[in-house]
Design an enzyme around this catalytic site. Structure first.
Site, PDB file in Angstrom:
ATOM      1  N   CYS A 180       0.764  -1.167   0.092  1.00 27.86           N
ATOM      2  CA  CYS A 180       0.174  -0.079  -0.054  1.00 27.86           C
ATOM      3  C   CYS A 180       0.805   1.182   0.066  1.00 27.86           C
ATOM      4  O   CYS A 180       0.430   2.221  -0.377  1.00 27.86           O
ATOM      5  CB  CYS A 180      -0.682  -0.052   1.218  1.00 27.86           C
ATOM      6  SG  CYS A 180      -0.036  -0.062   2.724  1.00 27.86           S
ATOM      7  N   HIS A 226      -1.490   1.494   7.385  1.00 34.04           N
ATOM      8  CA  HIS A 226      -1.779   1.298   6.024  1.00 34.04           C
ATOM      9  C   HIS A 226      -1.973   2.538   5.390  1.00 34.04           C
ATOM     10  O   HIS A 226      -1.815   3.805   5.948  1.00 34.04           O
ATOM     11  CB  HIS A 226      -3.322   0.877   5.899  1.00 34.04           C
ATOM     12  CG  HIS A 226      -4.093   0.497   4.669  1.00 34.04           C
ATOM     13  ND1 HIS A 226      -3.325  -0.434   4.054  1.00 34.04           N
ATOM     14  CD2 HIS A 226      -5.059   1.186   4.133  1.00 34.04           C
ATOM     15  CE1 HIS A 226      -4.074  -0.279   2.702  1.00 34.04           C
ATOM     16  NE2 HIS A 226      -5.128   0.475   2.821  1.00 34.04           N
TER      17      HIS A 226
END
Length: 371
Positions: free
Chosen positions: A32, A315
């Site tokens: 990510c 994330h």
């Protein structure tokens, strides 16, 4: 992203930009950090239209070159071309080849640990510059010795043509992202000002609780006094002297990339801690009191957001402005959001909060470059 893609197309309806493509990127476990930069950076790369066009032009010129060696630039160009040439307006593409090249080039990104999006952005831009400089400085077959590259003292290579040294190469990465900082030091005895220029591709700013990008920029350019053990050696006085030092932006870039230093090493803890501070980043930004040309105005068009409470796990997602619409990119998923939702990523007014989604890397485009 079939259902999500259909939902996005339905939401935009007739307002869907002609020829534009909104594609999510497949996540390979912990990529990510890469996807957010590629989505928040092709919005600083893909949705940074000048950069995208130049990269696609590069791809077009080199796609039939069978002798070309695969590198990070060719892989990124292939990925952009893959997205741009899609028949569908929305969907998911796999950046597998690009990710494999990243891991091959840099062992830092080979593990399955949480990686830093800012480190990846720095690595990517500098690697692209190195490749473009290498290609430009590779001489074509010639018997003329004046065309051979000459090694400079700083390690860079310039071409000599007819015995005349050419100016240092300015690539399209430089044209988009590079600005110039001036480090000024004023001797408090003779008042001589020593100035040293240095290029930058992004600005890393210290942050404080309940602050703003404007105040962070002012602190970045604030005056520091050098005294005691930190005295400055003045060439005119030929001795160590007290001095005042400040850093300011001499030449602002077309694309201003601002990195908020949300991860701070805490000695008492013996580790890095994420600063959840609320830092307001405006949709339009003026670089007041930091540049010689104070009329420079910028518009925000992408934000890389860090989700999580610490530097070693979490994330990344991205917010992107494209054709007057704000989009939310989370790996494979893309959805339209209201402009007012951007402010929910400013940070937290209190230290202990359930909100861990904070703006980390900001991309601003000069309004002058759009006129």
């Amino acid at each position: 992203m079939g259902a999500t893609g259909s939902k996005l197309e339905k939401a935009l309806g007739e307002q869907f930009p002609e020829g534009e493509r909104y594609f999510g990127l497949e996540n390979f476990g912990n990529t990510c950090y890469c996807n957010s930069v590629l989505q928040g950076d092709p919005d600083a790369l893909f949705f940074c239209v000048p950069f995208r066009e130049q990269l696609l032009e590069y791809h077009e010129k080199n796609k039939n070159n069978g002798d070309a060696e695969e590198n990070l630039l060719t892989c990124l160009a292939d990925l952009f071309s893959q997205i741009s040439s899609q028949k569908k307006k929305t969907g998911v593409v796999s950046p597998k080849r690009f990710v494999q090249r990243v891991k091959k080039q840099n062992e830092l990104f080979r593990s399955y640990m949480h990686q830093d999006a800012h480190e990846f952005l720095n690595f990517l831009l500098n690697e692209l510059v190195d490749i473009l400089e290498k290609e430009a400085n590779t001489p074509k077959p010639s018997s003329d010795a004046s065309l051979l590259p000459q090694k400079l003292a700083n390690g860079h290579t310039n071409l000599h043509v007819n015995g005349v040294e050419k100016e240092p190469l300015v690539t399209w990465v430089h044209k988009n992202f590079q600005g110039t900082l001036t480090n000024e030091t004023k001797c408090l005895l003779c008042e001589t000002v020593t100035a040293k220029d240095e290029p930058f591709l992004d600005l890393s700013l210290d942050i404080e609780q309940n602050s703003s990008i404007t105040s962070c920029l002012k602190n970045f350019s604030s005056t520091e006094t050098l005294n005691a053990e930190d005295k400055f050696f003045c060439d005119k006085c030929c001795s160590l002297q007290e001095a005042q030092k400040r850093m300011k932006i001499k030449k602002p870039p077309n694309i201003l990339v601002i990195h908020l230093k949300r991860f701070k090493y805490i000695e008492q803890l013996g580790r890095y801690k994420k600063l959840l501070y609320r830092v307001v980043f405006p949709l339009e930004l003026k670089l007041n009191n930091t540049v010689e040309n104070s009329d420079t105005e910028y518009a925000l068009f992408a934000v890389v957001v860090h989700v999580g409470i610490g530097p070693n796990h979490g994330h990344y997602v991205s917010l992107v402005k494209s054709h007057n619409h704000w989009l939310y990119f989370d790996d494979e998923n893309v959805e339209i959001i209201d402009e007012s939702a951007v402010q929910t990523y400013f940070g937290s007014a209190q230290e202990y909060t359930g909100n861990t989604d904070h703006g980390y890397i900001l991309f601003y485009e000069s309004l002058d470059s759009k006129r």
